[in-house]
Design an enzyme around this catalytic site. Structure first.
Site, short mmCIF file in Angstrom:
data_model
loop_
_atom_site.label_atom_id
_atom_site.label_comp_id
_atom_site.label_asym_id
_atom_site.label_seq_id
_atom_site.Cartn_x
_atom_site.Cartn_y
_atom_site.Cartn_z
N ASP A 67 0.82 -1.21 0.00
CA ASP A 67 0.00 0.00 0.00
C ASP A 67 0.85 1.27 0.00
OD1 ASP A 67 0.98 -0.38 2.55
OD2 ASP A 67 -0.96 -0.58 3.52
N ASN A 137 -7.31 -1.95 14.38
CA ASN A 137 -8.69 -2.29 14.02
C ASN A 137 -8.76 -3.55 13.14
OD1 ASN A 137 -7.71 -1.43 11.59
ND2 ASN A 137 -9.07 0.32 11.36
N HIS A 139 -7.01 -4.16 10.41
CA HIS A 139 -6.78 -4.01 8.96
C HIS A 139 -5.47 -4.67 8.53
CE1 HIS A 139 -4.77 0.26 9.30
NE2 HIS A 139 -3.86 -0.68 9.38
N GLU A 144 -9.54 -1.35 5.48
CA GLU A 144 -10.19 -0.94 6.71
C GLU A 144 -11.43 -1.80 6.97
OE1 GLU A 144 -8.44 0.77 8.48
OE2 GLU A 144 -7.96 2.77 7.77
#
Ligand code: GLP
Length: 263
Positions: A67, A137, A139, A144
């Site tokens: 990413d 979280n 990810h 996400e």
């Protein structure tokens, strides 16, 4: 799923470096999926040391990063391109044409660009080994919560939790609100996946990913669908797992019966 429980960060890095070095020695032209984040810094240091000691050659390796922030040129200090160059590429011998990192400076035609990134992965024969960290979280990459489990490389809007985590890097300016990321479907196509997590802040996400239901609310839980995933965790990151004794026993038997999975 192989869950390797280590005492601390240093042991996690050592184990991960051993697995990656082993994969490159078995296949010198390995296609390696790479990740960024603090968790990876020590691992890259280990790999660099192996290379500098003449024990690991990257001259045929191809790499694809997961990413990149949208809107940051590669020269920006917080770009993942900068991170990769400083922590890894400038110290090893991956040929520059073999290095692929999503270009955060593109404007418009995002779908065409993301499709071309996927096409480059296919042209390289697919990813042999994908390295992953994990967000608080859950990810992976920048997938996400609520990302499609079949998603491909695309633009993704960053969650509030990720923006908060990033605030320390971008100072008073809030930082990028979007990223280009490989999708969960892209990651699941890698032949082997290696996820590293260290520190107590990752404990809840790790437990949900390994022992919770598969859900788009925790992107890493999709890894339960993958046939060859290894988690390497330190004690604080593993603290909320309920089956730690079982993972230890599996590891002992793996060392005995299929030691090649650990080197
Ligand atoms: C970013 C990256 C992820 C990485 C995560 C965790 O969100 N996109 O790939 O796993 O950070 O980073 P850290 O290792 O710094 O906790």
């Amino acid at each position: 799923m192989l869950v390797i429980l280590k005492r601390d960060n240093e042991e996690v890095n050592e184990q991960a470096a051993q697995l990656i070095a082993g994969a490159i020695r078995k296949k010198p032209s390995l296609t390696l999926g790479l990740a960024t984040g603090n968790t990876m810094v020590g691992l890259y240091q280990h790999l660099v040391r192996l290379h500098q000691a003449g024990l690991l050659d990257f001259s045929e390796v191809k790499t694809f990063n997961l990413d990149e922030y949208l809107g940051l040129p590669g020269s920006h200090r917080q770009s993942f391109q900068h991170f990769m160059h400083e922590n890894f590429f400038r110290h090893v011998n991956v040929p520059p044409p073999n290095i692929h990192i999503p270009d955060g400076s593109i404007r418009g035609h995002y779908e065409v660009y993301c499709a071309s990134y996927e096409q480059s992965i296919r042209a390289a024969g697919g990813i042999d080994l994908q390295l992953l960290g994990i967000g608080r979280n859950g990810h992976i990459g920048f997938n996400e919560p609520t990302s499609s489990l079949a998603s491909r490389t695309r633009l993704k809007v960053l969650s509030r939790e990720t923006l908060d985590d990033n605030a320390k890097f971008f100072g008073p300016a809030e930082g990028p609100s979007c990223a280009i990321t490989m999708g969960i479907g892209t990651i699941l196509e890698a032949r082997r996946v290696l996820l590293l997590a260290t520190g107590a802040s990752k404990a809840a996400a790790v437990a949900k990913s390994i022992e919770g239901p598969i859900t788009c609310a925790v992107s890493a839980s999709a890894l339960q669908l993958h046939p060859d995933v290894t988690f390497v965790l330190d004690e604080p990151a593993a603290a909320q797992l309920t089956q730690r004794d079982y993972y230890h026993r599996v590891l002992q038997m793996t060392a005995l019966l299929t030691p090649e999975r650990l080197s």
